[in-house]
Design a protein around this motif. Sequence first.
Motif, PDB file in Angstrom:
ATOM      1  N   PHE A 118       0.819  -1.214   0.000  1.00  0.00           N
ATOM      2  CA  PHE A 118       0.000   0.000   0.000  1.00  0.00           C
ATOM      3  C   PHE A 118       0.849   1.259   0.000  1.00  0.00           C
ATOM      4  CE2 PHE A 118      -2.959  -3.141   1.605  1.00  0.00           C
ATOM      5  CZ  PHE A 118      -4.157  -2.778   1.014  1.00  0.00           C
ATOM      6  N   GLU A 119       0.327   2.276  -0.673  1.00  0.00           N
ATOM      7  CA  GLU A 119       0.851   3.635  -0.599  1.00  0.00           C
ATOM      8  C   GLU A 119      -0.005   4.377   0.423  1.00  0.00           C
ATOM      9  OE1 GLU A 119       0.736   7.700  -3.347  1.00  0.00           O
ATOM     10  OE2 GLU A 119      -0.018   5.801  -4.149  1.00  0.00           O
ATOM     11  N   ILE A 120       0.622   5.003   1.409  1.00  0.00           N
ATOM     12  CA  ILE A 120      -0.135   5.757   2.409  1.00  0.00           C
ATOM     13  C   ILE A 120      -0.476   7.131   1.840  1.00  0.00           C
ATOM     14  CG2 ILE A 120      -0.062   6.824   4.704  1.00  0.00           C
ATOM     15  CD1 ILE A 120       1.652   4.478   5.629  1.00  0.00           C
ATOM     16  N   LEU A 121      -1.761   7.410   1.710  1.00  0.00           N
ATOM     17  CA  LEU A 121      -2.229   8.696   1.186  1.00  0.00           C
ATOM     18  C   LEU A 121      -2.337   9.735   2.288  1.00  0.00           C
ATOM     19  CD1 LEU A 121      -5.073   7.454  -1.210  1.00  0.00           C
ATOM     20  CD2 LEU A 121      -2.684   7.935  -1.769  1.00  0.00           C
ATOM     21  N   SER A 122      -2.755   9.301   3.475  1.00  0.00           N
ATOM     22  CA  SER A 122      -2.811  10.210   4.627  1.00  0.00           C
ATOM     23  C   SER A 122      -2.716   9.398   5.915  1.00  0.00           C
ATOM     24  CB  SER A 122      -4.096  11.044   4.623  1.00  0.00           C
ATOM     25  OG  SER A 122      -5.235  10.229   4.792  1.00  0.00           O
ATOM     26  N   LEU A 123      -2.032   9.970   6.894  1.00  0.00           N
ATOM     27  CA  LEU A 123      -1.901   9.357   8.218  1.00  0.00           C
ATOM     28  C   LEU A 123      -2.098  10.482   9.221  1.00  0.00           C
ATOM     29  CD1 LEU A 123      -1.276   6.844   9.921  1.00  0.00           C
ATOM     30  CD2 LEU A 123       1.153   7.455   9.773  1.00  0.00           C
ATOM     31  N   VAL A 124      -3.284  10.503   9.824  1.00  0.00           N
ATOM     32  CA  VAL A 124      -3.689  11.638  10.649  1.00  0.00           C
ATOM     33  C   VAL A 124      -3.879  11.189  12.091  1.00  0.00           C
ATOM     34  CG1 VAL A 124      -5.498  13.385  10.956  1.00  0.00           C
ATOM     35  CG2 VAL A 124      -4.865  12.638   8.658  1.00  0.00           C
ATOM     36  N   SER A 125      -3.376  11.991  13.026  1.00  0.00           N
ATOM     37  CA  SER A 125      -3.598  11.730  14.447  1.00  0.00           C
ATOM     38  C   SER A 125      -4.980  12.251  14.830  1.00  0.00           C
ATOM     39  CB  SER A 125      -2.516  12.421  15.270  1.00  0.00           C
ATOM     40  OG  SER A 125      -2.705  12.143  16.640  1.00  0.00           O
ATOM     41  N   SER A 126      -5.797  11.379  15.414  1.00  0.00           N
ATOM     42  CA  SER A 126      -7.172  11.735  15.761  1.00  0.00           C
ATOM     43  C   SER A 126      -7.535  11.018  17.066  1.00  0.00           C
ATOM     44  CB  SER A 126      -8.108  11.322  14.610  1.00  0.00           C
ATOM     45  OG  SER A 126      -9.455  11.641  14.883  1.00  0.00           O
TER      46      SER A 126
END
Length: 201
Positions: A170-178
């Motif tokens: 996989f290519e990571i498109l977004s990795l957001v802290s939530s």
Amino acid sequence: MIVEEQYKKRYNSGDTPWDIGKPDFNLIQTIDTMAIKPCKALDIGCGSGNNSIWLSQNNFEVTGIDASEIAIQKALEEASKAGVKCTFAVNDFLKNKVAQAPFGLAFDRGCFHSFNSDEERKAFAENVASHLDRNGLWLSIIGNADEQRNIPGPPRRTARDIVISVEPNFEILSLVSSHFGSNRPNPPRAWVCLMRKRNLE
């Protein structure tokens, strides 16, 4: 005890803090923000079906799977109450292929992070990839290791844990802290990770 058996045991005892009775806001936010178009969607570890139902209400063609028969029964009841059409099935995801594959979107809220080793998480990621169309998307909500706490909560993983496990599939498109959608006053922190399947052939 293997992960699937742990979840079955917790459903049997009613110890299911992840079942919040509504879709996780991170799912809604990501679908809206990233303008993900309706498609065939797989909800892995769907529990009582809240996220599957929301996806179906928003024109996705949804299959929800869970290792727990109790969870699937609840999901069927909730979908019936909501008047939506979803396919739900008891399925041990790491052992059995989901018949409706391939999908355009896979979603899991707290499944990927249940596995303790890089190898197990990598096997999970490979299996997700095998169920997706070319360029299919995977949205995963994962316990965040940046959280310090003294009370029980979801397993916590680092950004490194995620990257190592999902490469090279996989290519990571977004990795957001939530944080997790929750009924608690202080919800557990989470990573919200949107990935696109790499075409490795």
